[in-house]
Design a protein around this motif. Structure first.
Motif, PDB file in Angstrom:
ATOM      1  N   ARG A 140      93.912  -4.314 127.386  1.00  0.00           N
ATOM      2  CA  ARG A 140      95.216  -3.817 127.854  1.00  0.00           C
ATOM      3  C   ARG A 140      95.070  -3.170 129.230  1.00  0.00           C
ATOM      4  O   ARG A 140      95.910  -3.347 130.115  1.00  0.00           O
ATOM      5  CB  ARG A 140      95.786  -2.818 126.844  1.00  0.00           C
ATOM      6  N   CYS A 141      93.971  -2.436 129.427  1.00  0.00           N
ATOM      7  CA  CYS A 141      93.726  -1.792 130.730  1.00  0.00           C
ATOM      8  C   CYS A 141      93.615  -2.840 131.830  1.00  0.00           C
ATOM      9  O   CYS A 141      94.219  -2.696 132.899  1.00  0.00           O
ATOM     10  CB  CYS A 141      92.444  -0.967 130.666  1.00  0.00           C
ATOM     11  N   THR A 142      92.836  -3.872 131.570  1.00  0.00           N
ATOM     12  CA  THR A 142      92.630  -4.844 132.648  1.00  0.00           C
ATOM     13  C   THR A 142      93.892  -5.669 132.905  1.00  0.00           C
ATOM     14  O   THR A 142      94.105  -6.136 134.021  1.00  0.00           O
ATOM     15  CB  THR A 142      91.417  -5.767 132.397  1.00  0.00           C
TER      16      THR A 142
ATOM     17  N   ALA B 102      90.012   1.617 135.944  1.00  0.00           N
ATOM     18  CA  ALA B 102      89.690   0.300 135.382  1.00  0.00           C
ATOM     19  C   ALA B 102      88.183   0.103 135.284  1.00  0.00           C
ATOM     20  O   ALA B 102      87.697  -0.646 134.433  1.00  0.00           O
ATOM     21  CB  ALA B 102      90.296  -0.818 136.241  1.00  0.00           C
ATOM     22  N   VAL B 103      87.437   0.799 136.151  1.00  0.00           N
ATOM     23  CA  VAL B 103      85.977   0.682 136.122  1.00  0.00           C
ATOM     24  C   VAL B 103      85.393   1.651 135.101  1.00  0.00           C
ATOM     25  O   VAL B 103      84.648   1.248 134.207  1.00  0.00           O
ATOM     26  CB  VAL B 103      85.376   0.956 137.522  1.00  0.00           C
ATOM     27  N   VAL B 104      85.734   2.935 135.213  1.00  0.00           N
ATOM     28  CA  VAL B 104      85.005   3.929 134.417  1.00  0.00           C
ATOM     29  C   VAL B 104      85.741   4.371 133.156  1.00  0.00           C
ATOM     30  O   VAL B 104      85.126   4.959 132.273  1.00  0.00           O
ATOM     31  CB  VAL B 104      84.623   5.177 135.259  1.00  0.00           C
ATOM     32  N   LEU B 105      87.023   4.118 133.066  1.00  0.00           N
ATOM     33  CA  LEU B 105      87.768   4.574 131.881  1.00  0.00           C
ATOM     34  C   LEU B 105      88.270   3.435 131.008  1.00  0.00           C
ATOM     35  O   LEU B 105      88.958   3.682 130.014  1.00  0.00           O
ATOM     36  CB  LEU B 105      88.965   5.445 132.304  1.00  0.00           C
ATOM     37  N   ARG B 106      87.966   2.188 131.360  1.00  0.00           N
ATOM     38  CA  ARG B 106      88.514   1.106 130.530  1.00  0.00           C
ATOM     39  C   ARG B 106      87.924   1.211 129.126  1.00  0.00           C
ATOM     40  O   ARG B 106      86.759   1.550 128.943  1.00  0.00           O
ATOM     41  CB  ARG B 106      88.261  -0.270 131.150  1.00  0.00           C
ATOM     42  N   GLY B 107      88.807   0.972 128.150  1.00  0.00           N
ATOM     43  CA  GLY B 107      88.408   1.164 126.752  1.00  0.00           C
ATOM     44  C   GLY B 107      88.772   2.550 126.238  1.00  0.00           C
ATOM     45  O   GLY B 107      88.482   2.891 125.096  1.00  0.00           O
TER      46      GLY B 107
ATOM     47  N   TYR C 167      97.207   5.740 132.672  1.00  0.00           N
ATOM     48  CA  TYR C 167      97.368   5.846 134.122  1.00  0.00           C
ATOM     49  C   TYR C 167      98.141   4.682 134.739  1.00  0.00           C
ATOM     50  O   TYR C 167      99.079   4.884 135.528  1.00  0.00           O
ATOM     51  CB  TYR C 167      96.000   5.963 134.821  1.00  0.00           C
ATOM     52  N   TYR C 168      97.754   3.487 134.424  1.00  0.00           N
ATOM     53  CA  TYR C 168      98.281   2.372 135.208  1.00  0.00           C
ATOM     54  C   TYR C 168      99.797   2.154 135.101  1.00  0.00           C
ATOM     55  O   TYR C 168     100.421   1.753 136.086  1.00  0.00           O
ATOM     56  CB  TYR C 168      97.481   1.095 134.942  1.00  0.00           C
TER      57      TYR C 168
END
Lengths: 264, 413
Positions: free
Chosen positions: B201-203, B232-237, B244-245
């Motif tokens: 979902r983040c990506t 997206a790099v350090v908090l994805r998952g 945020y997005y």
């Protein structure tokens, strides 16, 4: 007296200035070492050129180019030296060409099509190998003046090959050659061939090749070596060290539109 | 030629991003102090989801590398690693990070009050981007005596075959016993599915952010995106990335609806191929904006869009996501990909960054720029520089090349 347009090319080593009339005809040229105060150097060049042009009026418009282009306080606009060398050569030759500009700190290859439009350009990597700075280092190592190099290279009966890409390594190679008793003329010739080798590594150099910049202006032997390497003549424009300043002056005169028509 | 006053419009959502990123680093710092939670170091495009499913807090040294670059701390730190035998020619994230460790200082101390980088319980790499990450982590393995495991991914791949995937899935599964031992937890497939679904979902949200830049004028620049990609790099998952997005997307959509541009008076649209020059991000952003150029998109920021995470099998999803990336693929794939990007974002010019210490992210060394320019008619320029080592960067040459590319565009004088 008619309108006067000025182009200033503040390069890493020297500052070149050209005045042209509204028709693009060159009225005067001036040149000085760039020094450390670019604005003052540019202004002195302007005064020298105005006197040479029989007291020409203050320029109607001025365009500056070269690394110090943002330091010319009397310029209304700036352009890159890539634009200006292209336009300066096109004004002189009016044909498709590959321009090789060997400057004090960098080399450029600029491709113009048959309408004078730039198709592509390349600059050397950050390294100074193959530039005027390289020849200055070689002259220093050989305890020569830079202005002596061309005559010495012309006298060489053989060439001493310098294989290194790096300027510092090439100087170390020169030390080894001196220890072995290699003739200075041959080493200088080898340094010129090294400059040419760096150029032909940058680009295939198709079509008409035109050489510009202070290095070829002062060392025509380099142009001869390049021509021999390519197997065809290399063209030198009128005043090859001033092509950037000429292009800037033509831009100031608004002549770039006429000389570089947009495609239909 | 360039305008002295900034034409860049700042994003308001950045405040929330900094808050969320700060929470992430403070949580890591707390765990490093108390040792009440396990910490895993992970490559940025690696099996973070698997680690999170075991309850590890995940720290990404590449993110730290970017922080060292953008803060320009790297300049003083790289030589310390060089002096220890780590060559100036290898990854400058690696040399910056090891230099930071040797000096005992990091910008994270001032920014988030951290003691230092959080010491790991395990190091987990994926060589999909390069071999340097393995050697980077191996330094800390030797230094701290912590276990190191990883995924060894093939490179320069054309089509991804079932043979590739089977091997990579097996490598992911093979990590499980080590992760169980270090974490003290049994593997939980349902938990992994939850984490992978959250990452997916983040990506997807991140993809939406980037694709909004296809609008003319673009509400976003590449330079913005290099900052906005942090979650997206350090908090994805994690829920924070998903929180945020949508806020950022709403702001970008509002810009589009109001006709607001990220670069006022956008005239030209460029694509950035390769790593950012982190220490020159602001300078580059300002120079382009001053010329009316919006650098709208990049391969780099696109590299955190992981479509296959939506697969029903989380192992298949992870393996495919981390292997189908641009950086892992063949020249032919890369050329076709860039052509799609040029069309999607209506690109007028392409910047290739030949990063001296990052050959795998420098896609200009095998003739690709000229081939692509010949087939698309879109001009390009290649700048020589580096992601972190500004000793390898020439300010004047770069400035001139950017300007010359703009001069070359049709309709320009």
């Amino acid at each position: 007296m008619g309108a006067v347009y000025c182009g200033v090319d503040i390069g890493a080593s020297s500052t070149k200035l050209v005045l042209v009339g509204a028709d693009g005809r060159v009225m005067a040229r001036a040149m000085e070492p760039s020094g450390v105060d670019y604005a003052a150097t540019a202004r002195r060049c302007l005064e020298t050129a105005r006197q040479a042009a029989a007291g020409a009026a203050e320029p109607t418009a001025t365009v500056a180019t070269g690394y110090g282009r943002d330091n010319v306080d009397f310029a209304q606009e700036t352009r890159t030296e890539i634009h200006c060398h292209g336009l300066g050569c096109w004004h002189d030759l009016r044909q498709a060409m590959s321009i090789v500009d060997i400057g004090g700190q960098d080399n450029k290859v600029i491709h113009l099509d048959e309408n004078g439009r730039r198709r592509e350009f390349r600059m050397n990597r950050k390294c100074a190998a193959g530039t005027g700075a390289f020849l200055e280092e070689v002259a220093l190592r050989l305890a020569l003046q830079v202005g002596d190099l061309n005559a010495l290279a012309t006298m060489a009966t053989e060439s001493v090959s310098l294989g290194s890409f790096c300027t510092v390594f090439a100087k170390t190679e020169i030390l080894a050659h001196l220890r072995r008793g290699s003739p200075v003329q041959g080493i200088v010739r080898g340094a010129f061939e090294s400059v040419v080798a760096r150029i032909v590594e940058m680009d295939p150099l198709e079509g008409t090749v035109v050489a510009t910049g202070g290095v070829v202006a002062h060392n025509p032997m380099i142009v001869e070596i390049l021509a021999a390497k390519l197997g065809r003549p290399v063209v030198m424009p009128t005043a090859p060290q001033f092509t950037g300043a000429l292009g800037a002056a033509l831009t100031a005169a608004g002549l770039h539109e006429q000389t570089r028509p947009e495609p239909a | 030629m360039s305008d002295k006053s900034s034409k860049i419009k700042a994003l308001q959502a950045t405040g929330l991003m900094r808050e969320l990123m700060g929470g992430h680093f403070r949580e890591l710092d707390e765990a490093a102090r108390t040792r009440d939670r396990k910490i895993a170091w992970c490559t940025s495009v690696g099996p973070a989801e698997l680690l999170r499913s075991f309850g590890f807090l995940v720290y990404f040294p590449e993110n730290h590398g970017a922080v060292l670059g953008s803060s320009r701390a790297a300049a003083d730190l790289i030589p310390l690693a060089n002096a220890r035998g780590y060559s100036p020619d290898i990854c400058s994230y690696l040399t910056s990070d090891i230099g930071s460790y040797l000096a005992g200082r990091t910008p994270l101390q001032k920014a988030f009050g951290m003691e230092g980088v959080p010491r790991p319980d395990i190091l987990v790499y994926n060589t999909n981007q390069c071999r340097d990450v393995q050697d980077w982590f191996a330094f800390y393995q030797r230094e701290w005596g912590v276990p190191m495991v990883g995924i060894d991914t093939q490179r320069s791949l054309g089509d991804l075959t079932s043979d590739h995937m089977d091997g990579l899935v097996a490598q992911h599964r093979a990590l499980i016993p080590v992760l169980e031992q270090v974490s003290g937890r049994k593997f939980d497939l349902d938990r992994l599915k939850e984490v992978v679904a959250s990452s997916y979902r983040c990506t997807q949200l991140w993809k939406r952010v980037l694709q909004l830049a296809a609008h003319r004028p673009s509400p976003l620049t590449f330079f913005d995106a290099t900052i906005q990609m942090g979650p997206a790099v350090v908090l994805r998952g994690t829920p924070e990335a998903e929180q945020y997005y949508p806020v950022l997307i709403a702001e970008l959509e509002a810009r589009i609806n109001a006709g607001e541009a990220a670069v006022a008076g956008e005239k030209h649209r460029f694509y950035w191929e390769g790593m950012p020059v982190w220490g020159k991000l602001r300078d580059h952003a300002e120079q382009f904006a001053g010329m009316g150029v919006c650098v709208v998109a990049s391969t780099y920021c696109n590299s955190w869009i992981f479509e296959p995470l939506g697969a029903s099998d989380p192992f298949e999803g992870m393996a495919r996501s981390y292997t189908e990336l641009f950086i892992v693929r063949s020249e032919a794939y890369k050329e076709a990909y860039l052509k799609r990007m040029i069309d999607l974002y209506a690109i007028d010019g392409v910047i290739y960054h030949d990063a001296k210490t990052c050959p795998n992210n420098s896609n200009c060394r095998y003739g690709l720029p000229k081939r692509l320019s010949d087939s698309t008619g879109v001009p390009y320029v290649t700048i020589n520089g580096d992601l972190n080592d500004l000793r390898l960067y020439s300010e004047e040459q770069t400035r001139t090349q950017f300007e010359a590319l703009v001069e070359q565009l049709p309709g320009r004088r």
